[in-house]
Design a protein around this motif. Structure first.
Motif, PDB file in Angstrom:
ATOM      1  N   GLY A 168      66.881  32.337  76.746  1.00 32.36           N
ATOM      2  CA  GLY A 168      65.450  32.115  76.806  1.00 32.36           C
ATOM      3  C   GLY A 168      64.605  33.102  76.034  1.00 32.36           C
ATOM      4  O   GLY A 168      63.372  33.067  76.118  1.00 32.36           O
ATOM      5  N   GLU A 169      65.240  33.985  75.247  1.00 36.76           N
ATOM      6  CA  GLU A 169      64.478  34.924  74.425  1.00 36.76           C
ATOM      7  C   GLU A 169      63.642  34.147  73.401  1.00 36.76           C
ATOM      8  O   GLU A 169      64.104  33.150  72.844  1.00 36.76           O
ATOM      9  N   PRO A 170      62.419  34.587  73.126  1.00 39.62           N
ATOM     10  CA  PRO A 170      61.605  33.871  72.127  1.00 39.62           C
ATOM     11  C   PRO A 170      62.165  34.033  70.723  1.00 39.62           C
ATOM     12  O   PRO A 170      62.646  35.110  70.368  1.00 39.62           O
ATOM     13  N   PRO A 171      62.123  32.998  69.911  1.00 41.89           N
ATOM     14  CA  PRO A 171      62.611  33.077  68.532  1.00 41.89           C
ATOM     15  C   PRO A 171      61.553  33.748  67.650  1.00 41.89           C
ATOM     16  O   PRO A 171      60.600  33.102  67.203  1.00 41.89           O
ATOM     17  N   GLN A 172      61.716  35.031  67.396  1.00 39.34           N
ATOM     18  CA  GLN A 172      60.715  35.769  66.623  1.00 39.34           C
ATOM     19  C   GLN A 172      60.519  35.169  65.236  1.00 39.34           C
ATOM     20  O   GLN A 172      59.431  35.238  64.661  1.00 39.34           O
ATOM     21  N   TYR A 173      61.573  34.568  64.707  1.00 39.57           N
ATOM     22  CA  TYR A 173      61.499  33.984  63.370  1.00 39.57           C
ATOM     23  C   TYR A 173      60.629  32.733  63.325  1.00 39.57           C
ATOM     24  O   TYR A 173      60.331  32.223  62.251  1.00 39.57           O
ATOM     25  N   ARG A 174      60.227  32.212  64.485  1.00 42.84           N
ATOM     26  CA  ARG A 174      59.288  31.090  64.536  1.00 42.84           C
ATOM     27  C   ARG A 174      57.871  31.579  64.846  1.00 42.84           C
ATOM     28  O   ARG A 174      56.967  30.767  65.056  1.00 42.84           O
ATOM     29  N   GLY A 175      57.680  32.903  64.881  1.00 42.56           N
ATOM     30  CA  GLY A 175      56.399  33.468  65.275  1.00 42.56           C
ATOM     31  C   GLY A 175      55.243  32.986  64.432  1.00 42.56           C
ATOM     32  O   GLY A 175      54.171  32.644  64.957  1.00 42.56           O
ATOM     33  N   TYR A 176      55.420  32.942  63.127  1.00 39.25           N
ATOM     34  CA  TYR A 176      54.321  32.554  62.251  1.00 39.25           C
ATOM     35  C   TYR A 176      53.860  31.130  62.541  1.00 39.25           C
ATOM     36  O   TYR A 176      52.669  30.861  62.687  1.00 39.25           O
ATOM     37  N   SER A 177      54.824  30.208  62.628  1.00 39.15           N
ATOM     38  CA  SER A 177      54.434  28.810  62.847  1.00 39.15           C
ATOM     39  C   SER A 177      53.821  28.612  64.227  1.00 39.15           C
ATOM     40  O   SER A 177      52.917  27.793  64.405  1.00 39.15           O
ATOM     41  N   LEU A 178      54.283  29.386  65.208  1.00 37.91           N
ATOM     42  CA  LEU A 178      53.751  29.241  66.559  1.00 37.91           C
ATOM     43  C   LEU A 178      52.353  29.833  66.694  1.00 37.91           C
ATOM     44  O   LEU A 178      51.497  29.284  67.394  1.00 37.91           O
ATOM     45  N   LEU A 179      52.131  30.953  66.042  1.00 39.22           N
ATOM     46  CA  LEU A 179      50.867  31.664  66.221  1.00 39.22           C
ATOM     47  C   LEU A 179      49.818  31.320  65.182  1.00 39.22           C
ATOM     48  O   LEU A 179      48.687  31.802  65.246  1.00 39.22           O
ATOM     49  N   SER A 180      50.183  30.493  64.201  1.00 41.01           N
ATOM     50  CA  SER A 180      49.239  30.130  63.147  1.00 41.01           C
ATOM     51  C   SER A 180      48.472  28.858  63.465  1.00 41.01           C
ATOM     52  O   SER A 180      47.826  28.280  62.598  1.00 41.01           O
ATOM     53  N   GLY A 181      48.576  28.406  64.665  1.00 44.46           N
ATOM     54  CA  GLY A 181      47.893  27.177  65.036  1.00 44.46           C
ATOM     55  C   GLY A 181      48.865  26.204  65.673  1.00 44.46           C
ATOM     56  O   GLY A 181      50.012  26.536  65.968  1.00 44.46           O
ATOM     57  N   ASN A 182      48.394  24.999  65.899  1.00 40.79           N
ATOM     58  CA  ASN A 182      49.223  23.957  66.513  1.00 40.79           C
ATOM     59  C   ASN A 182      49.556  22.922  65.446  1.00 40.79           C
ATOM     60  O   ASN A 182      48.799  21.979  65.217  1.00 40.79           O
ATOM     61  N   TRP A 183      50.691  23.128  64.761  1.00 37.91           N
ATOM     62  CA  TRP A 183      51.062  22.271  63.645  1.00 37.91           C
ATOM     63  C   TRP A 183      51.542  20.890  64.080  1.00 37.91           C
ATOM     64  O   TRP A 183      51.593  19.963  63.282  1.00 37.91           O
ATOM     65  N   LEU A 184      51.896  20.773  65.346  1.00 40.67           N
ATOM     66  CA  LEU A 184      52.414  19.492  65.831  1.00 40.67           C
ATOM     67  C   LEU A 184      51.956  19.292  67.276  1.00 40.67           C
ATOM     68  O   LEU A 184      52.688  19.595  68.220  1.00 40.67           O
ATOM     69  N   PRO A 185      50.751  18.785  67.468  1.00 39.32           N
ATOM     70  CA  PRO A 185      50.240  18.556  68.823  1.00 39.32           C
ATOM     71  C   PRO A 185      51.180  17.659  69.623  1.00 39.32           C
ATOM     72  O   PRO A 185      51.977  16.903  69.063  1.00 39.32           O
TER      73      PRO A 185
END
Length: 507
Positions: A168-185
């Motif tokens: 359940g550790e967060p995938p740090q490598y997805r940080g940009y896509s997650l924190l840059s907005g909601n790319w897929l509502p």
């Protein structure tokens, strides 16, 4: 997958020096590496423990599997080699699901870069999670966001010093896509399989898929909704209908936006639940080591353009080792791929002479005979009966190896005669042993459909229709399902016939 002997004079030349290669064998993996045996054993043990963790969490039995159905992991020098093999500049590792030879290729060192980089271990665990998903639930239907979200959840598994493992550790490598907005509502995420996604949205399928899966699995909120949603899909509901389980999707989006900036909980699995079995280390023979580079290229896959160069290297590398089973199997594979069937069969014969239990030797010998029969337009009973005897010899050695089972069924379809029940049962058994192979899944469904067993054919096609990395095959499966649902079995069979005309199954 194929090769050939050089002139006899060359056989007397001394072999060039090659680095030592080692093989680590576990209950579910075969790992090849130039690493020191101690490090290789540690790596293989971690993989085996990961398998145990997934099975423990999903309540799955750990039944013995044939060597042919284990995942083959090849550890190469660095990420540059991985990228070249993958054909993708930024690839840090990759996985190819295949009946009788699923493989993953990763660099020997995966600890370079910072936390925001996707490393080789994470890629391998992500892909093995896919492997486990289809192995443990071969007929389940999962939407693409959940397929990727599930794999991302397992990819970041942490190994702690006390022997426990944390999921359940967060995938740090997805940080940009997650924190840059909601790319897929949520309304698009939950129906992504029906949409044409942009590059950003496809990235969102991973990051947002992980976020939604983590929220539903670990937050304690919306209990039971994930199970209800997946059950609805597997009971035939459309993606949009199944999504009604979540109620107001804009409200779900707001919850996810808050959740992604908070603290993430996980699940700790105790060490005693992930005890690995025996890990056996073997030093490869000089012939195996000498042909390892070309073996990796060949197993990775070739085409008409690349096969000749791989074949040329295979001939050179294998020439000094005519009695080495591993080297001769590499030559047989490379020669077959380059359509030099006489050399391929001779190499297969030498492999079997060196080791009568070399199943792949029988497989390549039979495949060569089939290719030569086609070339000669020989579809007579005598020739094809002889071919089936070769296949049967391989099957007797390893009854759970999918390749002889697949080949036995193919021997009837390629001869142009009806396959008997034993051949059809064998193809279905092959799918049971290798449900992660999408081509085999489609071919098994095709066999059932041609027998007008539309119910079982649809059950095999449904998971394929949602898989995010198989666009053409997924669309074809969805088209077949639509015809089945419309009771147009003849139309589905005709579509399969047109597909077979345009395909080349010789490989």
């Amino acid at each position: 997958m194929l090769r050939k002997l050089l002139a006899a004079a060359l056989l007397t030349l001394p072999a060039a020096a090659h680095a030592d290669w080692y093989e680590a064998s576990t209950g579910h993996f075969t790992v090849y590496s130039e690493q020191k045996p101690e490090r290789l054993k540690e790596f293989a043990t971690k993989l085996e423990r990961f398998d145990k963790m997934v099975r423990a969490l999903r309540g799955a039995k750990d039944e013995p599997i044939d060597r042919a159905n284990r995942l083959n992991v090849y550890m190469v020098d660095n990420k540059s080699v991985v990228a070249k093999l993958a054909g993708e500049k930024w690839a840090a590792g990759f996985y190819r699901p295949r009946a009788g030879g699923s493989l993953a290729i990763v660099p020997s060192s995966s600890d370079d870069g910072d936390a925001s980089d996707l490393n080789a271990q994470q890629i391998l665990l992500h892909e093995y999670a896919h492997y486990m998903m289809w192995s443990l639930s071969p007929s389940a239907v999962y939407p693409s966001w959940y397929i990727e979200g599930f794999a991302e959840t397992y990819a970041t598994t942490r190994y702690d010093k006390d022997g426990s493992m944390v999921l359940g550790e967060p995938p740090q490598y997805r940080g940009y896509s997650l924190l840059s907005g909601n790319w897929l509502p949520a309304d698009k995420l939950l129906t992504a399989d029906t949409l044409k996604l942009s590059d950003e949205q496809r990235e969102g399928l991973y990051g947002r898929g992980w976020l939604l899966n983590h929220y539903l699995q670990f937050s304690g909120q919306r209990k039971g909704q994930l199970v209800a949603y997946l059950s609805a899909i597997n009971n035939g509901k459309s993606l949009a209908e199944a999504a009604k389980v979540f109620g107001d999707l804009k409200a779900l989006d707001r919850e996810l936006e808050r959740y992604k900036t908070g603290r993430f909980s996980g699940l700790r699995v105790k060490a005693e639940a992930t005890v690995a079995g025996e890990v056996t280390i073997r030093k490869l023979t000089p012939g195996e080591a000498a042909t390892m580079d070309v073996r990796i290229r060949s197993k990775n896959g070739v085409n008409e353009k690349t096969a000749p160069a791989v074949y040329a290297e295979a001939k050179k590398a294998a020439a000094p080792y005519p009695n080495d089973v591993g080297a001769q199997l590499v030559l047989a594979e490379a020669a077959y791929d380059a359509k030099d069937y006489a050399v391929a069969e001779a190499a297969a014969d030498r492999a079997v002479a060196a080791d009568a239990k070399a199943v792949d030797g029988y497989v390549y010998k039979a495949m060569c005979r089939m290719a030569l029969a086609h070339k000669a337009k020989d579809y007579g009973k005598e020739s094809w009966t002889a071919i089936r005897k070769i296949i049967a010899a391989g099957n007797r050695i390893a009854p759970q190896d999918p390749e002889p089972l697949i080949l036995y069924y193919r021997s009837f379809t390629e001869q142009g005669v009806p396959a008997p029940a034993i051949a059809k049962d064998g193809l279905f058994d092959a799918f049971y042993y290798a449900p992660q192979d999408n081509g085999l899944r489609l071919n098994t469904a095709a066999m059932l459909l041609l027998d007008r067993d539309a119910v079982r054919a649809r059950a095999l096609l449904a998971p394929l229709a949602y898989q995010p990395h198989n666009g053409g095959m997924a669309k074809f499966a969805a088209m077949l399902i639509a015809k089945i649902d419309a009771n147009d079995i003849d139309g589905a069979a005709a579509a399969l016939g047109e597909r077979d005309k345009g395909s080349d199954d010789s490989d």
